[in-house]
Write a protein that holds these residues in place. Structure first.
Motif, PDB file in Angstrom:
ATOM      1  N   ALA A  26      37.438  38.955  30.113  1.00 45.10           N
ATOM      2  CA  ALA A  26      37.621  40.329  30.584  1.00 45.10           C
ATOM      3  C   ALA A  26      38.670  40.328  31.692  1.00 45.10           C
ATOM      4  CB  ALA A  26      36.312  40.906  31.102  1.00 45.10           C
ATOM      5  N   VAL A  28      40.532  42.240  34.545  1.00 43.04           N
ATOM      6  CA  VAL A  28      40.207  43.378  35.412  1.00 43.04           C
ATOM      7  C   VAL A  28      41.448  43.821  36.171  1.00 43.04           C
ATOM      8  CG1 VAL A  28      38.728  44.231  37.259  1.00 43.04           C
ATOM      9  CG2 VAL A  28      37.864  42.484  35.691  1.00 43.04           C
ATOM     10  N   TYR A  41      34.457  36.211  32.478  1.00 40.65           N
ATOM     11  CA  TYR A  41      33.868  36.174  31.145  1.00 40.65           C
ATOM     12  C   TYR A  41      32.572  36.962  31.128  1.00 40.65           C
ATOM     13  CZ  TYR A  41      37.317  32.690  29.937  1.00 40.65           C
ATOM     14  OH  TYR A  41      38.513  32.062  29.697  1.00 40.65           O
ATOM     15  N   VAL A  42      32.377  37.709  30.040  1.00 41.14           N
ATOM     16  CA  VAL A  42      31.170  38.519  29.904  1.00 41.14           C
ATOM     17  C   VAL A  42      30.385  38.081  28.676  1.00 41.14           C
ATOM     18  CG1 VAL A  42      32.174  40.526  31.054  1.00 41.14           C
ATOM     19  CG2 VAL A  42      32.365  40.317  28.576  1.00 41.14           C
ATOM     20  N   LEU A  47      27.572  42.511  29.883  1.00 45.74           N
ATOM     21  CA  LEU A  47      28.257  43.768  29.562  1.00 45.74           C
ATOM     22  C   LEU A  47      27.270  44.926  29.622  1.00 45.74           C
ATOM     23  CD1 LEU A  47      30.760  45.321  28.688  1.00 45.74           C
ATOM     24  CD2 LEU A  47      30.250  44.695  26.315  1.00 45.74           C
ATOM     25  N   THR A  50      26.738  45.732  33.188  1.00 47.53           N
ATOM     26  CA  THR A  50      27.895  46.450  33.723  1.00 47.53           C
ATOM     27  C   THR A  50      27.801  47.932  33.399  1.00 47.53           C
ATOM     28  OG1 THR A  50      29.363  44.517  33.553  1.00 47.53           O
ATOM     29  CG2 THR A  50      30.407  46.690  33.588  1.00 47.53           C
ATOM     30  N   MET A  56      31.125  45.674  37.863  1.00 49.50           N
ATOM     31  CA  MET A  56      31.489  44.618  36.925  1.00 49.50           C
ATOM     32  C   MET A  56      30.586  43.410  37.084  1.00 49.50           C
ATOM     33  SD  MET A  56      33.527  44.286  34.463  1.00 49.50           S
ATOM     34  CE  MET A  56      33.268  42.946  33.295  1.00 49.50           C
ATOM     35  N   ILE A  82      36.637  50.716  30.120  1.00 56.42           N
ATOM     36  CA  ILE A  82      36.674  49.439  29.412  1.00 56.42           C
ATOM     37  C   ILE A  82      37.393  49.659  28.089  1.00 56.42           C
ATOM     38  CG2 ILE A  82      35.324  47.608  28.320  1.00 56.42           C
ATOM     39  CD1 ILE A  82      33.080  48.194  30.282  1.00 56.42           C
ATOM     40  N   THR A  90      38.559  40.583  23.370  1.00 52.73           N
ATOM     41  CA  THR A  90      38.984  40.596  24.774  1.00 52.73           C
ATOM     42  C   THR A  90      38.811  42.007  25.326  1.00 52.73           C
ATOM     43  OG1 THR A  90      40.647  38.897  24.328  1.00 52.73           O
ATOM     44  CG2 THR A  90      40.856  40.095  26.399  1.00 52.73           C
ATOM     45  N   LEU A  91      38.391  42.095  26.601  1.00 51.72           N
ATOM     46  CA  LEU A  91      38.200  43.393  27.245  1.00 51.72           C
ATOM     47  C   LEU A  91      39.225  43.592  28.354  1.00 51.72           C
ATOM     48  CD1 LEU A  91      34.307  43.454  27.643  1.00 51.72           C
ATOM     49  CD2 LEU A  91      35.681  44.332  25.738  1.00 51.72           C
ATOM     50  N   VAL A  93      39.446  45.871  31.690  1.00 49.09           N
ATOM     51  CA  VAL A  93      38.598  46.696  32.551  1.00 49.09           C
ATOM     52  C   VAL A  93      39.422  47.290  33.683  1.00 49.09           C
ATOM     53  CG1 VAL A  93      36.581  46.701  34.067  1.00 49.09           C
ATOM     54  CG2 VAL A  93      36.618  45.216  32.041  1.00 49.09           C
TER      55      VAL A  93
END
Length: 206
Positions: A26, A28, A41-42, A47, A50, A56, A82, A90-91, A93
């Motif tokens: 993730a 940010v 990493y989530v 998640l 969050t 986060m 998000i 992959t995120l 944020v």
């Protein structure tokens, strides 16, 4: 708080957890300056946390547990949106930091990460409006009221126009900077922000 999930909340249901053995990276970014703050990493559980608390929350690979950024320092990351990438692994944020993100005390874990200064200035103006620190010029503008701020914008607009036709580039840039600053204050005095103006421009561009 409400977190904007893009393109839709259903996108989270398609995340590819298998590719990273149950973890997704993730990235940010600061929601206002777009500066990259950190990479974490989530897990599915972090998640969910969050989304539930609005701050986060990552999965610590070293400690093998969930950890909310800022749980000890107070420098939490308030999540605004998000986004899921095209491969759903992959995120991205967007968050508003409550303080330095890096454990070194730096704004970002990436030394020299670029950012939008004007977006940061807009947030500083917002803080000044709330806290009203004594001795601050911005505070004096807010306490002078909307009419005084509007007058200053008008004055700076005229001075910018005059500089454009009668002075050198340095003078024009100085006046334009004054105009931008006072315009940010005026928007905040009306409960608006730089992003609101950007949204209008974006809609017009479309």
């Amino acid at each position: 708080m409400s977190i904007d999930v893009r393109p839709s909340p259903q996108a989270l249901e398609t995340l590819d957890w298998d590719k990273g053995d149950g973890l997704l990276p993730a990235v940010v970014q600061d929601a206002d300056t777009l500066q990259v703050l950190m990479l974490g990493y989530v897990s599915a559980e972090s998640l969910a946390a969050t989304l539930a608390i609005g701050h986060m929350t990552f999965f610590s690979r070293s400690k093998q547990r969930l950890w909310t950024k800022g749980e000890q320092s107070g420098n939490v990351l308030a999540v605004q949106s998000i986004s899921v990438d095209c491969d759903a692994d992959t995120l991205l944020v967007l968050a508003r930091p409550a303080g330095p993100t890096c454990h070194t005390g730096a704004e970002s874990c990436f030394d020299g990460a670029p950012k939008d200064f004007l977006g940061g200035l807009d947030q500083l103006v917002a803080v000044r409006e709330t806290l009203r620190p004594s001795g601050s010029y911005t505070t004096s503008l807010f306490e002078g009221g909307i009419r005084r701020i509007a007058q200053k914008v008008g004055e700076e607009g005229v001075e910018t126009a005059l500089a454009a036709v009668a002075q050198d580039d340095e003078a024009l840039l100085g006046e334009a900077s004054d105009l931008l600053y006072h315009l940010l204050v005026l928007l905040r005095a009306r409960g608006l922000s730089l992003q609101d103006a950007r949204d209008v421009l974006e809609k017009r561009h479309r």
